[in-house]
Design a protein around this motif. Structure first.
Motif, short mmCIF file in Angstrom:
data_model
loop_
_atom_site.label_atom_id
_atom_site.label_comp_id
_atom_site.label_asym_id
_atom_site.label_seq_id
_atom_site.Cartn_x
_atom_site.Cartn_y
_atom_site.Cartn_z
N GLU A 49 0.82 -1.21 0.00
CA GLU A 49 0.00 0.00 0.00
C GLU A 49 0.85 1.27 0.00
O GLU A 49 0.41 2.32 -0.45
CB GLU A 49 -0.93 0.00 1.22
CG GLU A 49 -1.96 -1.12 1.21
CD GLU A 49 -2.78 -1.15 2.49
OE1 GLU A 49 -2.58 -0.26 3.35
OE2 GLU A 49 -3.62 -2.06 2.64
N THR A 50 2.09 1.16 0.48
CA THR A 50 2.94 2.35 0.59
C THR A 50 4.23 2.27 -0.22
O THR A 50 4.94 3.25 -0.36
CB THR A 50 3.32 2.60 2.06
OG1 THR A 50 3.96 1.44 2.60
CG2 THR A 50 2.07 2.91 2.89
N LEU A 51 4.54 1.09 -0.76
CA LEU A 51 5.79 0.94 -1.52
C LEU A 51 5.66 1.55 -2.91
O LEU A 51 4.60 1.50 -3.53
CB LEU A 51 6.14 -0.54 -1.65
CG LEU A 51 6.69 -1.22 -0.39
CD1 LEU A 51 6.85 -2.72 -0.65
CD2 LEU A 51 8.02 -0.61 0.03
N PRO A 52 6.76 2.12 -3.43
CA PRO A 52 6.74 2.69 -4.78
C PRO A 52 6.68 1.59 -5.83
O PRO A 52 7.07 0.45 -5.58
CB PRO A 52 8.06 3.45 -4.86
CG PRO A 52 8.96 2.76 -3.88
CD PRO A 52 8.05 2.32 -2.77
N PRO A 74 23.54 -2.65 -2.36
CA PRO A 74 23.37 -1.26 -1.96
C PRO A 74 23.01 -0.36 -3.13
O PRO A 74 23.48 -0.54 -4.25
CB PRO A 74 24.76 -0.89 -1.40
CG PRO A 74 25.70 -1.85 -2.04
CD PRO A 74 24.93 -3.13 -2.18
N GLY A 75 22.11 0.57 -2.86
CA GLY A 75 21.70 1.52 -3.88
C GLY A 75 20.63 1.01 -4.81
O GLY A 75 20.11 1.76 -5.63
N LEU A 76 20.28 -0.27 -4.70
CA LEU A 76 19.29 -0.84 -5.61
C LEU A 76 17.86 -0.59 -5.13
O LEU A 76 16.92 -0.60 -5.92
CB LEU A 76 19.53 -2.35 -5.75
CG LEU A 76 18.89 -3.07 -6.94
CD1 LEU A 76 19.38 -2.46 -8.26
CD2 LEU A 76 19.24 -4.55 -6.91
N ASP A 77 17.70 -0.35 -3.82
CA ASP A 77 16.37 -0.13 -3.23
C ASP A 77 15.40 -1.24 -3.63
O ASP A 77 14.28 -0.99 -4.06
CB ASP A 77 15.81 1.24 -3.65
CG ASP A 77 16.65 2.38 -3.12
OD1 ASP A 77 17.17 2.25 -2.00
OD2 ASP A 77 16.80 3.40 -3.83
N ALA A 78 15.88 -2.46 -3.47
CA ALA A 78 15.08 -3.62 -3.88
C ALA A 78 14.07 -4.02 -2.82
O ALA A 78 14.25 -3.76 -1.63
CB ALA A 78 16.00 -4.80 -4.20
#
Length: 256
Positions: A49-52, A74-78
């Motif tokens: 509900e809140t994830l991009p 890191p930096g992947l925002d997985a």
């Protein structure tokens, strides 16, 4: 006499209950429907509900579930959509919560080792993976897919890991490679970087013979991250928080 009759009726009812429920519970277990599975899927539904949207989603079993994606990618925002103990049947049941709701740019799939442990034949597992990939392509046509090879195990740590035997893993991986080529997906063959000369998962890379330890996850990510960056069309090597030296670099990762 009445007491004996009542006791007999109770025994018969209990026996009937056991005869019906135990096979039902076992069926659910071998298809991945555990209490932990249900709780994780519920949690995914709330998180979505809140994830991009439009990011990178890792889908799999405990090897994914226990991986600290921020640390090793890191930096992947997985987004982590691994569930310990899951099988291909379980992934198929949770496609909405794990994939569709997030409309990801990329799915990184690792699944199948628990299918072997629960006596599902490679052809059954491959058919399920085929359906997983097909459904992603139908419901998220712009999503790219990386399918990883199943990792080796080391039965020296735990006797029951022998069920996940090497010939079946190799057979499954050969089928996954063919399937990836058929669907135009990227096949990430991580298996060779984790296996020793004895055909088992290298002791140094595992904490229990099945799951990677930090060193194991470092080795995996050192080979998987460049593939992810290539598929995404990005080169973020200079931005990484940690850079891991490749292991056994003489063995190429095949991209189909």
């Amino acid at each position: 006499m009445r007491l004996r009759l009542k006791a007999l009726v109770v025994v018969l009812l209990v026996s009937l209950f056991v005869a019906v429920m135990i096979p039902c519970m076992y069926n659910r277990y071998i298809q991945g429907e555990t209490l932990y599975y249900v709780s994780k899927v519920d949690a995914f539904r709330k998180e979505n509900e809140t994830l991009p949207r439009g990011g990178v989603v890792f889908v799999g079993d405990s090897i994914t579930d226990f991986c600290n994606l921020d640390k090793f990618y890191p930096g992947l925002d997985a987004v982590n959509r691994g569930i310990a103990g899951d099988v291909t049947f379980g992934v198929l049941r949770r496609m909405e919560e794990s994939v569709y709701a997030l409309a990801p740019r990329l799915v990184v799939l690792l699944i199948g080792i628990n299918d072997i442990a629960r006596a599902h034949r490679p052809e059954t597992t491959l058919e399920n993976i085929r359906e997983i990939v097909s459904e992603i392509k139908t419901n998220c046509p712009d999503t790219k897919i990386i399918i990883q090879s199943v990792y080796p195990v080391n039965p020296r740590w735990r006797e029951n890991y022998a069920k996940r035997n090497t010939p079946l893993v190799k057979e499954l991986n050969a089928g996954i490679e063919e399937l990836a080529a058929e669907f135009g997906c990227t096949f990430a063959n991580i298996y060779p970087y984790l296996v020793g000369d004895d055909g088992y998962l290298i002791d140094e890379y595992t904490k229990d013979g099945l799951h990677p330890n930090d060193k194991g996850y470092e080795v995996i990510s050192s080979h998987l991250r460049p593939i992810i960056d290539e598929v995404l069309g990005t080169d973020v090597a200079s931005e990484r928080v940690a850079v891991f030296e490749p292991v056994r670099s003489d063995i190429p990762v095949r991209k189909l």
